[in-house]
Design a protein around this motif. Structure first.
Motif, PDB file in Angstrom:
ATOM      1  N   TYR A  41       0.856  -1.173   0.000  1.00 35.57           N
ATOM      2  CA  TYR A  41       0.000   0.000   0.000  1.00 35.57           C
ATOM      3  C   TYR A  41       0.901   1.234   0.000  1.00 35.57           C
ATOM      4  CZ  TYR A  41      -3.881   3.137   1.011  1.00 35.57           C
ATOM      5  OH  TYR A  41      -4.829   4.137   0.936  1.00 35.57           O
ATOM      6  N   TYR A  42       0.855   1.982  -1.100  1.00 41.94           N
ATOM      7  CA  TYR A  42       1.734   3.127  -1.284  1.00 41.94           C
ATOM      8  C   TYR A  42       0.950   4.428  -1.139  1.00 41.94           C
ATOM      9  CZ  TYR A  42       4.362  -0.655  -3.513  1.00 41.94           C
ATOM     10  OH  TYR A  42       4.991  -1.849  -3.774  1.00 41.94           O
ATOM     11  N   VAL A  43       1.678   5.527  -1.035  1.00 44.42           N
ATOM     12  CA  VAL A  43       1.031   6.832  -0.965  1.00 44.42           C
ATOM     13  C   VAL A  43       0.138   7.035  -2.196  1.00 44.42           C
ATOM     14  CG1 VAL A  43       1.407   9.319  -0.881  1.00 44.42           C
ATOM     15  CG2 VAL A  43       2.888   7.797   0.442  1.00 44.42           C
ATOM     16  N   LYS A  44       0.562   6.495  -3.325  1.00 46.66           N
ATOM     17  CA  LYS A  44      -0.244   6.615  -4.541  1.00 46.66           C
ATOM     18  C   LYS A  44      -1.656   6.074  -4.335  1.00 46.66           C
ATOM     19  CE  LYS A  44      -0.558   5.254  -9.401  1.00 46.66           C
ATOM     20  NZ  LYS A  44       0.100   4.595 -10.555  1.00 46.66           N
ATOM     21  N   ASN A  45      -1.786   5.013  -3.533  1.00 39.84           N
ATOM     22  CA  ASN A  45      -3.104   4.426  -3.300  1.00 39.84           C
ATOM     23  C   ASN A  45      -4.042   5.381  -2.565  1.00 39.84           C
ATOM     24  OD1 ASN A  45      -1.114   1.652  -2.901  1.00 39.84           O
ATOM     25  ND2 ASN A  45      -2.789   1.603  -4.388  1.00 39.84           N
ATOM     26  N   ILE A  46      -3.500   6.301  -1.785  1.00 39.01           N
ATOM     27  CA  ILE A  46      -4.331   7.311  -1.131  1.00 39.01           C
ATOM     28  C   ILE A  46      -4.997   8.177  -2.195  1.00 39.01           C
ATOM     29  CG2 ILE A  46      -4.393   9.175   0.572  1.00 39.01           C
ATOM     30  CD1 ILE A  46      -1.806   8.122   1.744  1.00 39.01           C
ATOM     31  N   GLU A  47      -4.270   8.428  -3.264  1.00 40.07           N
ATOM     32  CA  GLU A  47      -4.793   9.234  -4.370  1.00 40.07           C
ATOM     33  C   GLU A  47      -5.775   8.437  -5.234  1.00 40.07           C
ATOM     34  OE1 GLU A  47      -5.252  12.441  -7.121  1.00 40.07           O
ATOM     35  OE2 GLU A  47      -4.626  12.315  -5.030  1.00 40.07           O
ATOM     36  N   THR A  48      -5.374   7.232  -5.645  1.00 34.78           N
ATOM     37  CA  THR A  48      -6.209   6.481  -6.594  1.00 34.78           C
ATOM     38  C   THR A  48      -7.517   5.998  -5.969  1.00 34.78           C
ATOM     39  OG1 THR A  48      -5.010   4.439  -6.087  1.00 34.78           O
ATOM     40  CG2 THR A  48      -4.227   5.739  -7.955  1.00 34.78           C
ATOM     41  N   SER A  49      -7.543   5.834  -4.659  1.00 33.00           N
ATOM     42  CA  SER A  49      -8.773   5.414  -3.975  1.00 33.00           C
ATOM     43  C   SER A  49      -9.761   6.561  -3.790  1.00 33.00           C
ATOM     44  CB  SER A  49      -8.432   4.834  -2.596  1.00 33.00           C
ATOM     45  OG  SER A  49      -7.883   5.836  -1.760  1.00 33.00           O
TER      46      SER A  49
END
Length: 412
Positions: free
Chosen positions: A64-72
């Motif tokens: 779970y990456y910081v990017k997932n905070i955005e894509t979710s």
């Protein structure tokens, strides 16, 4: 309870199965002052704070990456991110896992901005990814949280010299390489002057003195917050520290209103780990959210400085025959990362809710029994939050939600 990472060989975002979080969650001379106080933080509308924990070690086994905070879609709904955790050792704030925080090279596919890291850039890792996320969401604030269940043992030493501790934290959080990433500090001491992670006996005033020193050092322009116990029983862990006296130094508290019950009591009785209200047959009086909030407000802590805590996960038992709460069990149910613990995103499909009790949900599937919050029960808790005039909501932790941010949408 918030778990800190184990040594680097094993990073897990879970709690010790042996312990329960809630059973553990005057002016200081010589406190330092910030030499250059930043501008005051922009105000967030009362009651609208949404604070989500991002775990440093979640980039390993959870991917779970910081990017997932955005894509979710979560980034657009968050007001603050708590980055968990920094360590507390030798009486000072310290890095947790420096590789994950500042060194890991992210590919274009993994990066928030879609651009691969280069070997020679000054900052990589989670910190750089958070910097990229803040560029996309200029109003989003990031707070560095220190401590947690495993790393709380260092607070007793820190409490012996609060000013020195505060100075070490300020120097680390405000390091010129990443000072723009962080907007303040969060303290997760589990628990002051009580037998939680360790049997700390530093005195009831220790927490207040520590928070006073941090506020003096970080100044009014930085956020200073704390995750605190939810144990509202008479003589319990709320009573063990001067949370009321320390409230003047914090922007807000995060009372950990979850983990009231779990499979550390291996044979049960089964009970929801994050009930909003009491119910007939609850195993321990006062082990529910509204009791915690009432206790803290009774200490004179303003409602606006209290956030409602949610767990984006469930706790469960196996060997259960009774559908309703209160049944016996043979042990913790199997979980992806730890027995007795599972993410909401898994449970919603694996063991859908079959009932509600005390304002939260439970599920009986086969011989397993789980309790967790759903979008519907979160809506109930949000109505309570608004009725009580609380400052907002926080949750542990982002990776437990669905890829579409189902639970955080229920908060908003």
């Amino acid at each position: 309870m918030h778990d800190s990472p184990r040594p680097r060989a094993r990073f897990r975002a879970l709690v010790s199965a042996a312990c329960c979080a809630v059973l553990g969650a005057g002016p200081l001379a010589g406190a330092g002052t910030a030499t250059a106080e930043p501008a005051a933080q922009p105000a967030v509308k009362a009651g609208s704070k949404v604070v989500g924990y991002f775990t440093e070690w979640g980039t390993y086994d959870r991917k779970y990456y910081v990017k997932n905070i955005e894509t979710s879609g979560s980034a657009a709904r968050l007001t603050h991110i708590n980055y968990a955790f920094g360590n507390v050792t030798g009486g000072k704030c310290a890095m947790g896992d420096s590789y994950a925080a500042t060194e890991r090279t992210y590919t274009a596919a993994e990066s928030v901005d879609g651009v691969a890291d280069t070997w020679d850039q000054p900052l990589r890792g989670n910190f750089n990814q958070l910097r990229e996320l803040k560029k996309k969401h200029p109003g989003l604030k990031v707070i560095w949280s220190f401590g947690g269940w495993t790393w709380s043992s260092g607070f007793g030493e820190a409490a012996k010299n609060p000013a020195a501790f505060a100075q070490s934290c300020y120097d680390l959080v405000e390091n010129s390489k990443w000072a723009d990433v962080f907007d303040g500090i969060d303290i997760d001491w589990e628990y002051p002057n009580a037998c939680g992670n360790t049997c700390d006996t530093s005195g009831r005033a220790a927490f207040k003195n520590l928070m006073s020193a941090l506020r003096a050092k970080f100044g009014s322009g930085n956020l200073v917050t704390a995750a605190i116990t939810a144990d509202a029983t008479p003589g319990g862990k709320i009573d063990a520290a001067d949370y009321g006296g320390a409230a003047q130094y914090v922007n807000w508290y995060n009372p950990m209103t979850y983990d009231y019950f779990g499979a550390w009591a291996a044979t049960g009785p089964t009970a929801p780990h994050s009930a909003l209200n009491s119910y007939s047959g609850i195993p321990q009086a006062g082990y529910y959210t509204s009791a915690t909030i009432a206790k803290l407000k009774g200490l004179g802590i303003p409602a606006s400085k209290l956030l409602l805590g949610l767990g984006f996960y469930g706790r469960g038992w196996t060997g259960v025959t009774q559908s309703a709460p209160g049944g016996t069990a043979t042990g913790p149910a199997a979980g992806t990362y730890e027995a007795g613990f599972e993410d909401y995103k898994v449970l919603k499909a694996k063991c859908p809710a079959t009932g509600t009790v005390g304002g939260t949900a439970y599920a009986k599937c086969g011989n397993n029994w789980w309790s967790y919050d759903t979008p519907s029960t979160i809506a109930t808790k949000m109505a309570y939050k608004n009725q009580q005039g609380l400052g907002g909501t926080f949750f542990w932790e982002l990776s437990g939600d669905t890829t579409g941010g189902e639970l955080i949408k229920a908060i908003n």
